[in-house]
Design a protein around this motif. Structure first.
Motif, PDB file in Angstrom:
ATOM      1  N   GLY A  75      -3.221 -25.662 -24.025  1.00  0.00           N
ATOM      2  CA  GLY A  75      -2.332 -24.585 -24.461  1.00  0.00           C
ATOM      3  C   GLY A  75      -1.641 -23.853 -23.327  1.00  0.00           C
ATOM      4  O   GLY A  75      -1.156 -22.729 -23.515  1.00  0.00           O
ATOM      5  N   LEU A  76      -1.566 -24.466 -22.144  1.00  0.00           N
ATOM      6  CA  LEU A  76      -0.909 -23.828 -21.015  1.00  0.00           C
ATOM      7  C   LEU A  76       0.560 -24.218 -20.952  1.00  0.00           C
ATOM      8  O   LEU A  76       0.964 -25.284 -21.423  1.00  0.00           O
ATOM      9  CB  LEU A  76      -1.590 -24.233 -19.706  1.00  0.00           C
ATOM     10  CG  LEU A  76      -3.082 -23.934 -19.582  1.00  0.00           C
ATOM     11  CD1 LEU A  76      -3.576 -24.336 -18.196  1.00  0.00           C
ATOM     12  CD2 LEU A  76      -3.370 -22.461 -19.840  1.00  0.00           C
ATOM     13  N   SER A  77       1.358 -23.371 -20.326  1.00  0.00           N
ATOM     14  CA  SER A  77       2.755 -23.699 -20.114  1.00  0.00           C
ATOM     15  C   SER A  77       2.861 -24.925 -19.207  1.00  0.00           C
ATOM     16  O   SER A  77       2.176 -25.002 -18.177  1.00  0.00           O
ATOM     17  CB  SER A  77       3.483 -22.528 -19.453  1.00  0.00           C
ATOM     18  OG  SER A  77       4.764 -22.935 -19.005  1.00  0.00           O
ATOM     19  N   PRO A  78       3.715 -25.892 -19.535  1.00  0.00           N
ATOM     20  CA  PRO A  78       3.877 -27.055 -18.654  1.00  0.00           C
ATOM     21  C   PRO A  78       4.426 -26.691 -17.285  1.00  0.00           C
ATOM     22  O   PRO A  78       4.288 -27.454 -16.335  1.00  0.00           O
ATOM     23  CB  PRO A  78       4.843 -27.957 -19.426  1.00  0.00           C
ATOM     24  CG  PRO A  78       5.511 -27.071 -20.423  1.00  0.00           C
ATOM     25  CD  PRO A  78       4.527 -26.011 -20.768  1.00  0.00           C
ATOM     26  N   LEU A  79       5.027 -25.509 -17.160  1.00  0.00           N
ATOM     27  CA  LEU A  79       5.501 -25.059 -15.852  1.00  0.00           C
ATOM     28  C   LEU A  79       4.341 -24.879 -14.867  1.00  0.00           C
ATOM     29  O   LEU A  79       4.518 -25.031 -13.652  1.00  0.00           O
ATOM     30  CB  LEU A  79       6.267 -23.742 -15.986  1.00  0.00           C
ATOM     31  CG  LEU A  79       7.631 -23.796 -16.644  1.00  0.00           C
ATOM     32  CD1 LEU A  79       8.119 -22.381 -16.935  1.00  0.00           C
ATOM     33  CD2 LEU A  79       8.627 -24.531 -15.759  1.00  0.00           C
TER      34      LEU A  79
END
Length: 309
Positions: A98-102
């Motif tokens: 659930g983390l930002s791909p950035l």
């Protein structure tokens, strides 16, 4: 030490998508909620950091780390030995993280650590979530080890700074990749020798020609405004000497006693001080390439590298 209200306010800023700088035992980090795309994008904007350069996620404990990476027995052994502390592990990203791909620069792995600084620990506990946090400085410039360094470099670009005093270690965390073989991706505040003792054998090392797989691998990095010359045993009239050990004529000395722990703690502090004085070239005394000296020399080589700006 900030009070309870300060920690609550800082956690609220993070939850609202703001940027908060906070101390770790290594350097000050620039934190954002690692789950929010817009918040993480603001890290890159504030630092003017290239988006192909991944970030480290800071969490409160081992159980929290297991929510975001595929945990292994080896990771458990190292984390039990060295967390909280200046060690970052690079492990496969969980599909449900659930983390930002950035945060990962679209890599299939995540750099993650549990910081030891009590202010970082308290903030992570209050926030109760993953905090992406590179060093809190403009990209490529000297890393901050005091709150004032952050204020000088990022005022107007971030919402808050949690002042926890000077950082004790003074260089960024050691980054260890746990792929096919444990690989040193960046030397740092945990000496390579300590890891090799824990692992019972030598680490593999990364070549500068390899693609970026972790933070802190760009060739030109940690740089003051002045040019830097390494391994100087004498200086010219116009150079300022950043000394190490028993040397004469040093403008500043990382450690007159040749103590690598003291030198690591002073490295960025002294580079900031020299940067504030003038733009005259900086010559640096030789530093032994053992223990924390590896991390010091890594930062100095990148500070002395040809600038790409």
């Amino acid at each position: 030490m900030p009070d309870t209200e300060g920690f609550v306010r800082a956690a609220h800023v993070l939850g609202a998508g703001g940027l908060v700088s906070f101390p770790t035992e290594t350097v000050y980090g620039l934190g954002a909620d690692a789950r929010q795309d817009a918040a993480v994008a603001r890290i890159f904007e504030a630092k003017q950091r290239p988006t192909f350069n991944p970030l480290i996620v800071h969490v409160a404990d081992i159980d929290a780390a297991k929510r975001y990476v595929i945990w292994t027995d080896l990771a458990d052994r190292l984390a039990t030995a060295f967390w909280p502390g200046p060690l970052t592990l690079v492990l496969p990203l969980r599909q449900d993280a659930g983390l930002s791909p950035l945060v990962t620069a679209d890599l299939p792995t995540l750099a993650i650590r549990v910081p030891a600084h009590p202010v970082a620990q308290r903030l992570l506990a209050e926030f109760d979530g993953p905090v992406a946090a590179p060093s809190a400085n403009p990209s490529g410039k000297i890393s901050p080890t005091q709150a004032q360094h952050v204020i000088d470099g990022l005022t107007g670009r971030i919402e808050a700074v949690v002042d926890g005093g000077a950082c004790g270690v003074g260089v960024e965390s050691t980054i260890l990749g746990l792929g096919d073989a444990p690989t040193l991706l960046r030397p740092g505040g945990l000496p390579q020798e300590a890891l090799e003792i824990a692992l019972g054998g030598p680490l593999a090392t990364r070549s500068e020609a390899d693609p970026l797989t972790a933070p802190g691998q760009m060739l030109s990095h940690y740089a003051p405004g002045a040019t830097v010359r390494l391994n100087a045993t004498e200086t010219s009239d116009h150079e300022r000497l950043l000394g190490f050990g028993n040397v004469e004529g040093a403008t500043l000395n990382l450690s007159p006693a040749a103590d690598l722990v003291e030198a690591a703690a002073n490295l960025f502090l002294h580079l900031h001080a020299l940067d504030a004085q003038s733009d005259a070239p900086i010559a640096v005394s030789p530093v032994p390439d053992i223990g924390l000296g590896r991390a010091i020399n890594d930062r100095l080589r990148r500070a002395a590298a040809p600038r790409d700006h």
